[in-house]
Write an enzyme that holds these catalytic residues in place. Sequence first.
Site, mmCIF file in Angstrom:
data_model
loop_
_atom_site.group_PDB
_atom_site.id
_atom_site.type_symbol
_atom_site.label_atom_id
_atom_site.label_comp_id
_atom_site.label_asym_id
_atom_site.label_seq_id
_atom_site.Cartn_x
_atom_site.Cartn_y
_atom_site.Cartn_z
ATOM 1 N N ASP A 146 0.830 -1.196 0.000
ATOM 2 C CA ASP A 146 0.000 0.000 0.000
ATOM 3 C C ASP A 146 0.875 1.261 0.000
ATOM 4 O O ASP A 146 2.033 1.237 0.428
ATOM 5 C CB ASP A 146 -0.909 -0.006 1.230
ATOM 6 C CG ASP A 146 -2.174 0.797 1.023
ATOM 7 O OD1 ASP A 146 -2.244 1.561 0.039
ATOM 8 O OD2 ASP A 146 -3.099 0.657 1.844
ATOM 9 N N GLU A 174 3.602 5.288 -3.422
ATOM 10 C CA GLU A 174 3.998 6.459 -4.228
ATOM 11 C C GLU A 174 5.424 6.959 -3.906
ATOM 12 O O GLU A 174 6.070 7.427 -4.851
ATOM 13 C CB GLU A 174 3.000 7.610 -4.018
ATOM 14 C CG GLU A 174 1.595 7.288 -4.455
ATOM 15 C CD GLU A 174 0.851 6.483 -3.401
ATOM 16 O OE1 GLU A 174 0.026 5.635 -3.778
ATOM 17 O OE2 GLU A 174 1.104 6.674 -2.206
ATOM 18 N N ASP A 233 -7.642 5.483 -3.320
ATOM 19 C CA ASP A 233 -8.717 5.771 -2.363
ATOM 20 C C ASP A 233 -9.771 6.681 -2.990
ATOM 21 O O ASP A 233 -9.897 7.864 -2.661
ATOM 22 C CB ASP A 233 -8.130 6.422 -1.101
ATOM 23 C CG ASP A 233 -7.239 5.465 -0.335
ATOM 24 O OD1 ASP A 233 -7.270 4.251 -0.614
ATOM 25 O OD2 ASP A 233 -6.483 5.933 0.530
#
Length: 822
Positions: A388, A391, A467
């Site tokens: 998760d 980035e 998200d």
Amino acid sequence: MKTAFALLGWLCLLPAAPVHGQNATAGKDGRSVIVEENGTRLTITCLDPRIVHIEARPETASDVRKSLVVDDRDFPFDGFRIKRSRNKIVVRTSRLAVEYDRVSKRILFRDRTTGDTILAEHSRAVVAGGPDSGYRIVQRFALTPDEAIYGLGQYQDGAFDYRGRTVNLVQANREIASPVLLSTRRYALYWDNYSKTTFTEKGGVAAFDSEIGDGADYYFIYGSDMNDAVAGVRRLTGEVPMQPKSAFGFWMSKERYRSFDELTGVVAEYRKRGIPLDNIVQDWQYWGEDMDSWNGMVFDTTRFPRPEEAIDRLHREYRVKLTVSVWPGVGKKTAVYRAMDSVGALFDVPTWAGYKVIDIYDTAAQKLFWRYLDNGLRSKGVDAWWMDATEPSFRDGLYQDRQEYWSKSAGMTAIGPFARYLNTYSLVLSRMMYERLREQSDKRVSVLTRSAFAGQQKYGTSTWSGDIYASWDVFRKQIPAGLNLCMTGFPYWTTDIGGFRVVSRETGGKAGAGEIGDYRNAEATSDGGYEKGLQDSAYLELYTRWFQFGAFCPLFRAHGTEVPREIWHFGEPGGRYYDAQLQMIALRYSLLPYIYSAAWQVTAAGGTMMRPLVMDFTDDPRTFAEAGSYLFGESLLVHPVTRPMFHDRNGRIGIPDTTVPVYLPRHAGGYWFDLQSDACYPAGDTVRYEAPLHTIPVFVRGGAIVPRSEPAQDANAADNRKLEISVYTGADARFTLYEDDNETYDYENGIYRAVDLTWNERSGTLTVSDAQGSFRPAYDRQTFTIRVVSPGPDGKAEIMRRKVDYTGKELKIKFRKPDYIR
């Protein structure tokens, strides 16, 4: 003008001799042409007959850095020839003519056979003074008026064709930067730069504008069609390994299960209800509730005790695999934090959860990361990995400008400034995971990651769209977002079904708040805000339609927060929302022979499982802007319903309109068939399709073969002894039915079973080939129920059936054509 050039080719070797008073240098590996003019060194390297590497660097540039994406390996190559004149140098392969004009300083790419110009450079600028002794690079291309362009990654603005648009190639929570451009003129460009890049197209000129580089650096890939061009991107940046078959089953996930008892209870309930399930996902804080224990890569002993026993039970008793969430940052109370800190591998930059991000570019940090993950999680039996926030997420990671700001604030990585390598964190992390997991066992690597970069597909990764919020507008935008990402070479993509956030509303991108705070700064927008959650019929309808879309994504995954996602929370058997989900799960599992065979085409032939219509129907200009429909595998056209029919934010809709317009592209097969009802429709028509709540429009092209099986409780339990094989007539058709052990990399050594199904339209014959490969399934005989579906009068299909036994040896099954088919 002083000019020096060196020309070197496999078929035409010219000596590296002085030219016009300057020394020429030889190209590399017999594949390159080097031209040195006015302080710039231009290198044209033919990697294979249709992939050409272009580099334009100032002679004063530092040593060339090794690409993080393109490996130093030999490509199949049949050589090139060179033709030169006073003002032009033309490099010719068997497929391309690459022409350099020494007056305009531009490169032209032509089709060697037709002589047509495919793409032309417009201009380039390499400006000194950038960070890290680098240059700002601007490379422009002149496009033809009739071409459309796609790719570049995943973005949430709903854009599809990028003509006339600007794209900010910077990673963020919901954006994925992948600098691969795909054109309807059958070429792709890979822009090999990792810094902040802006892509623009205006007035027929497309440009990549990168903040830091050592020069212009791109690859031109030419295909026989758009699908072939994407296959060429994979040959360049990395082929795709097989996912385990279970990855194509249903994934149950939410934020979050708080104990092994709760998680196992969910699995048990699915099995009790007889609902197929393959994957259960454990989201964050299984390591403990304390934020300073973030991502300790261990199971909390209170709520997740005896992990080996719990995971073994999932495997043995329920035949379900466990995926756990792992993050790129660690909390200060964890042992892994102390270890990382001791080698100086933590960035001192604020994060929304208080953890510190690991410098994954540091080889010492990679070893530590793996050591703790291996000891605390993999050795306990964890099957797959949800990486998760890759980035990586610092603060304000929902927004590109803030993600960029905080990433650059991290300063130096182990290999150079974060600004230079801004978009590649997930790529490097995925490579580390894949290489170490493969060292440990022959079990296939399955990694789900929120961020990605070109080439990451070769590391066993899948991606999802971040998200996102629950709204029809956001749902609608997922389709072009996913399609554009898939056109950059990524085959496996999905979304949070129903949106990650349901109750909360978004502020609309205001900078400054922390990531958790961003979710709850309630400013009225169309995103989220279903305050009644599962008590709101408007949300239940949205979720149902999104669930149908999920069933026709490469990965079929329910996930989100604020409301539970297990099927029984949407009603009970007999209820419209429960039954609609149950129907989609059953349909997905019945199509597993088709889906798993499509996955084999991704690996073996560079195929793309989910792709826009334009890739297969480029001759039909109506497909250029069609982002509401797509192909799933080679044969299925899917058109998700992306508007409310029964309930909106104002309540029940008085007179529901349950029809949706669907354009069915022209093709040689002449017809499209309804997957469920077999009704047939002429190709080239827009049909008004009746799509009540339980129905998603799915069509099969004429000239296709689709195998199906009875749904099993999990993918590995699917019984391929009995298959229904539907042949949709109208054109010749071919399908390769694929099987292997579902779990290992033995297929790389030929241990698989591939059976070619070939339909001859003229003779009405289906040929089932000898089984290829050395894999031996648990059965000696298969029963195929053959359905030959042909267009009949009044839109009804004519169906002929034949049951045959197949033992691995060639069969030919002849069907009589109905009298009305000429």
